[in-house]
Design a protein around this motif. Structure first.
Motif, short mmCIF file in Angstrom:
data_model
loop_
_atom_site.label_atom_id
_atom_site.label_comp_id
_atom_site.label_asym_id
_atom_site.label_seq_id
_atom_site.Cartn_x
_atom_site.Cartn_y
_atom_site.Cartn_z
N THR A 37 11.49 43.24 4.12
CA THR A 37 11.17 42.59 5.17
C THR A 37 10.13 43.27 5.96
OG1 THR A 37 13.43 41.87 5.80
CG2 THR A 37 11.95 42.15 7.89
N PRO A 38 8.97 42.47 6.25
CA PRO A 38 7.72 42.89 6.83
C PRO A 38 8.04 43.55 8.49
CG PRO A 38 7.21 40.63 6.84
CD PRO A 38 8.74 41.16 5.93
N HIS A 39 7.59 44.76 8.75
CA HIS A 39 7.75 45.05 10.35
C HIS A 39 9.11 44.86 10.76
CE1 HIS A 39 3.39 45.14 10.41
NE2 HIS A 39 3.25 43.86 10.15
N GLY A 40 10.01 45.16 9.66
CA GLY A 40 11.54 45.19 10.00
C GLY A 40 11.99 46.22 11.20
N GLY A 41 11.10 47.18 11.48
CA GLY A 41 11.31 48.22 12.55
C GLY A 41 11.66 47.63 13.79
N ALA A 98 23.55 42.74 8.82
CA ALA A 98 22.24 42.10 9.56
C ALA A 98 21.03 43.28 9.36
CB ALA A 98 22.24 41.65 10.79
N ASN A 99 21.47 44.52 9.77
CA ASN A 99 20.53 45.83 9.60
C ASN A 99 19.94 45.99 8.30
OD1 ASN A 99 19.34 47.71 11.34
ND2 ASN A 99 20.47 49.17 10.02
N THR A 100 20.55 45.49 7.11
CA THR A 100 19.83 45.42 6.00
C THR A 100 18.46 44.78 6.01
OG1 THR A 100 22.17 46.00 4.88
CG2 THR A 100 20.10 45.25 3.62
N HIS A 103 36.22 42.01 16.92
CA HIS A 103 35.28 43.05 17.50
C HIS A 103 34.71 43.75 16.23
CE1 HIS A 103 33.56 46.32 20.12
NE2 HIS A 103 34.00 47.02 19.17
N TYR A 104 35.60 44.06 15.23
CA TYR A 104 35.11 45.01 14.17
C TYR A 104 34.32 44.00 13.23
CZ TYR A 104 38.56 47.87 16.62
OH TYR A 104 38.96 48.89 17.51
N LEU A 105 34.68 42.75 13.09
CA LEU A 105 34.16 41.74 12.19
C LEU A 105 32.73 41.83 12.67
CD1 LEU A 105 34.31 40.01 9.77
CD2 LEU A 105 34.78 38.09 11.61
N VAL A 106 32.25 41.58 14.19
CA VAL A 106 31.22 41.29 14.63
C VAL A 106 30.38 42.84 14.40
CG1 VAL A 106 29.74 41.43 16.68
CG2 VAL A 106 31.71 39.89 16.39
N ALA A 107 30.91 43.75 14.44
CA ALA A 107 30.26 45.23 14.08
C ALA A 107 30.06 45.32 12.62
CB ALA A 107 31.02 46.44 14.43
N LEU A 108 30.60 44.69 11.59
CA LEU A 108 30.39 44.68 10.48
C LEU A 108 29.30 43.84 9.98
CD1 LEU A 108 32.75 44.67 7.40
CD2 LEU A 108 30.85 43.07 7.41
N MET A 109 29.14 42.60 10.65
CA MET A 109 28.25 41.60 10.43
C MET A 109 26.88 42.27 11.07
SD MET A 109 30.14 37.82 11.23
CE MET A 109 28.71 37.15 11.24
N THR A 110 26.92 42.73 12.17
CA THR A 110 25.63 43.38 12.47
C THR A 110 25.00 44.49 11.73
OG1 THR A 110 26.62 43.38 14.74
CG2 THR A 110 24.72 44.81 14.55
N ALA A 117 16.26 45.93 17.81
CA ALA A 117 17.06 44.95 18.61
C ALA A 117 18.58 45.09 17.96
CB ALA A 117 16.50 43.45 18.10
N ILE A 118 18.82 45.34 16.83
CA ILE A 118 20.07 45.48 16.27
C ILE A 118 20.78 46.76 16.63
CG2 ILE A 118 21.14 46.08 14.07
CD1 ILE A 118 19.60 44.05 12.81
N PHE A 119 19.98 47.61 16.90
CA PHE A 119 20.25 49.03 17.51
C PHE A 119 21.07 48.74 18.69
CE2 PHE A 119 20.18 51.39 13.45
CZ PHE A 119 20.50 52.52 13.42
N ALA A 120 20.28 47.96 19.44
CA ALA A 120 20.52 47.91 20.95
C ALA A 120 21.93 47.04 21.02
CB ALA A 120 19.30 47.18 21.76
N PHE A 121 22.08 46.04 20.21
CA PHE A 121 23.29 45.40 20.43
C PHE A 121 24.61 46.19 19.81
CE2 PHE A 121 26.62 42.80 18.14
CZ PHE A 121 26.81 41.95 19.26
N PHE A 122 24.10 47.05 18.80
CA PHE A 122 25.26 48.10 18.22
C PHE A 122 25.65 48.92 19.51
CE2 PHE A 122 25.83 51.94 15.69
CZ PHE A 122 27.10 51.68 15.46
N PHE A 123 24.75 49.74 20.06
CA PHE A 123 24.95 50.41 21.10
C PHE A 123 25.83 49.64 22.22
CE2 PHE A 123 24.25 52.79 24.99
CZ PHE A 123 25.00 53.81 24.80
#
Length: 580
Positions: A48-52, A40-42, A30-37, A57-63
């Motif tokens: 990255t163009p239009h990375g917002g 990925a947020n970097t 579970h924590y490894l997935v959080a770390l990888m997320t 999407a990444i923040f939705a998964f994080f929440f």
């Protein structure tokens, strides 16, 4: 003799259920997935163009991943893993500074980056833990059997946005602050950029976190509504199925609608003009000398740099000419006479105002130099007055040594340290009636300080100038990240930003955050642009971070007081529904 009935059992919770509620743990993956997320947020940030959109999407998964946690400890660990993954992949370029240019041994430099990233991860860990408390997640978990997954709620979504914003603000403030990779920066080309002039980078991050949480809330409600309809078909009449489906659909549609409205507002707000053009446009030349960092403070390299910038400054007139930070790497009182006289003659004969970076200091009657400063000096045509700006927000370990860390600085061979600070608000540089607010390098990552300079100045600046030297970090993502940060400052203040850098990225940004032009990194050249200054105040310039802080603290207090009760009632209702 039979076991006594406990008070927990009398409230409807069996002893085994209570043990599960206290003892259920999450697997390590579970924590490894959080770390990888987090890693990925970097990718959401520059280049990255239009990375917002990716960040949303990444923040939705994080929440969503946070809602799988079992209490404040697992929530904090999940937030910390996410933050560490983000920071260790997002600021790895500090290794280049310490090892390649500072001469620190590779293992020590790598360890320093890891330890620093662990420190930065404390803040998202704190935010996640506070969310768990204020959403009622932690303190309601033992009220009913914990076999019901935590359900995203309105107060939980608001608590997540508020805790996240407070955490990022603390990271940008404590121990002089390091707000690099604040989530709002990735939104410069994303759906929430329009909120920047209203609430600043932390307010943009607040909107991002809220929208992400509401998306998860809507999706969770939709999935549960689908499950409820399936169950109702097995045990209820057609009329009862319709009655049960209506509130379930509403519980998904409303948060989805609010999330869409937030995105729409962020996309439409740039149409609002918070500032207006003021004074005549300025022709500007931004110089990029590409002086190698390892040569910059050697005697031969210093002479070569001074000669190079003398030639670049005097090669072509402009209303404003700007050099990078410490482009002239000597004490201002010790400027070579040929350089000083050539620049003065050129300014007077062409009407060009010139800003150049050099070292400031005070020479005592005994001939000693004290109070060194990292400074910009301005030459104005037709006058012998010299403008001076002294850097206020100094870089730890580069321009001052934090208490107790002299040993760490001694491991490097960087020839900077212990500079004197300038005042927080300094007068602007006047160029053809246009006030220009200047800052040096690291200072432009602190939006509140730039807003304060505009707000408290007797003559508010209409143009922002950043003079920097990022040669310490090589040809890394730090160059693009810093440009992205500068674009956020333009959005927040409604003013153009001009950047003169040693190795990159030299660029001109208009008052809407759009790049007008840029030079390729690690090239020698000048960027010639025309910029229009502005006047007026955005809401962010007027109130700074006070708005997002006040709203966040109020919502966290509300969630802390009422969240557990709301969550208990929702869980009890879910238990009753599942039992019927």
């Amino acid at each position: 003799m039979a076991d006594p009935i406990t008070s927990r059992s009398r409230r409807g919770v069996t002893a085994p259920a209570a043990e599960n509620a206290r003892g259920r743990t999450l697997p390590r993956w579970h924590y490894l997935v959080a770390l990888m997320t987090g890693a990925a947020n970097t990718l959401s940030f520059a280049p990255t163009p239009h990375g917002g959109w990716l960040e949303l999407a990444i923040f939705a998964f994080f929440f969503f991943w946070l809602t799988r946690t079992t209490g404040w400890k697992s929530a904090a660990l999940t937030g910390g893993a996410f933050g560490f993954g983000n920071y260790v992949t997002g600021v790895w370029w500090l290794y280049v500074s310490m090892h390649d240019y500072g001469g620190m041994a590779a293992p020590l430099a790598g360890a320093a980056v890891v330890l620093f990233s662990l420190y930065l991860a404390v803040y998202p860990a704190l935010a996640a833990g506070v969310w768990s408390f204020c959403a009622g997640h932690t303190r309601a978990s033992t009220a009913v059997a914990d076999d019901i997954p935590f359900s995203p709620t309105w107060h939980g979504a608001l608590a997540f946005a508020s805790a996240w914003a407070i955490g990022e603000w603390l990271r940008g403030t404590v121990f002089t602050g390091f707000p690099w990779l604040a989530s709002g920066y990735a939104q410069v080309d994303g759906p929430f950029a329009g909120f920047a002039p209203v609430a600043g980078v932390y307010g943009v991050g607040w909107m991002l976190a809220l929208a992400a949480a509401l998306i998860v809330q809507a999706l969770t409600a939709a999935l549960r509504a689908r499950e409820a309809r399936g169950a109702a078909m097995e045990r209820a009449s057609h009329a009862r199925r319709d009655a049960a489906a209506r509130p379930a659909v509403s519980s998904a549609a409303v948060p989805a609608g609010v999330a869409i409205a937030l995105i729409a507002a962020g996309l439409l707000l740039p149409l609002v003009q918070w500032t207006v053009p003021a004074n005549a446009p300025l022709t500007v030349r931004l110089l990029q000398g590409d002086v190698k960092q390892e040569m910059k403070f050697e005697e031969a390299g210093m002479r070569a740099a001074i000669d190079q910038y003398q030639q670049m400054i005097t090669s072509k007139p402009a209303d404003l000419i700007v050099t990078p930070e410490t482009a002239i790497p000597v004490l201002a009182q010790q400027l070579p006479a040929p350089f000083a006289s050539a620049v003065r003659r050129f300014s007077d004969s062409t009407g060009s105002a010139i800003l150049f970076g050099a070292i400031g200091g005070t020479i005592t009657p005994e001939g000693q130099v004290t109070d060194y400063t990292n400074s910009l000096f301005g030459v104005t045509p037709g006058t012998r007055d010299i403008y001076r700006y002294d850097k206020h927000h100094l870089v730890p370990f580069g321009e001052f040594v934090p208490w107790g860390f002299r040993w760490f600085v001694n491991l490097m061979s960087i020839p900077l340290g212990d500079f004197f600070r300038g005042p927080p608000v300094q007068k602007p540089f006047i160029v053809h009636n246009q006030p220009v607010a200047v800052d040096i390098c690291y200072e432009d990552i602190f939006g509140e300080e730039i807003a304060r300079t505009i707000r408290e100045s007797e003559t508010p600046a209409g143009v922002l100038v950043n003079s920097t030297n990022l040669a310490w970090f090589g040809d890394t993502i730090a160059l693009d990240q810093h440009l992205q940060i500068a674009r956020m400052r333009s959005l927040e203040t409604g003013r153009p930003m001009l950047r003169a850098t040693n190795t990159g990225t030299t660029a001109a940004i208009d008052s809407n955050g759009k790049v007008l032009g840029r030079l390729a990194p690690y090239t020698i050249g000048s960027l010639d642009v025309t910029v229009q200054g502005t006047s007026g105040s955005t809401p962010y310039v007027t109130s700074g971070n006070n708005t997002v802080l006040a709203v966040s603290l109020f919502l966290l207090a509300f969630g802390f007081a009422f969240g557990p009760g709301i969550t208990r009632r929702r869980r009890a209702a879910a238990s009753n529904d599942s039992a019927q």
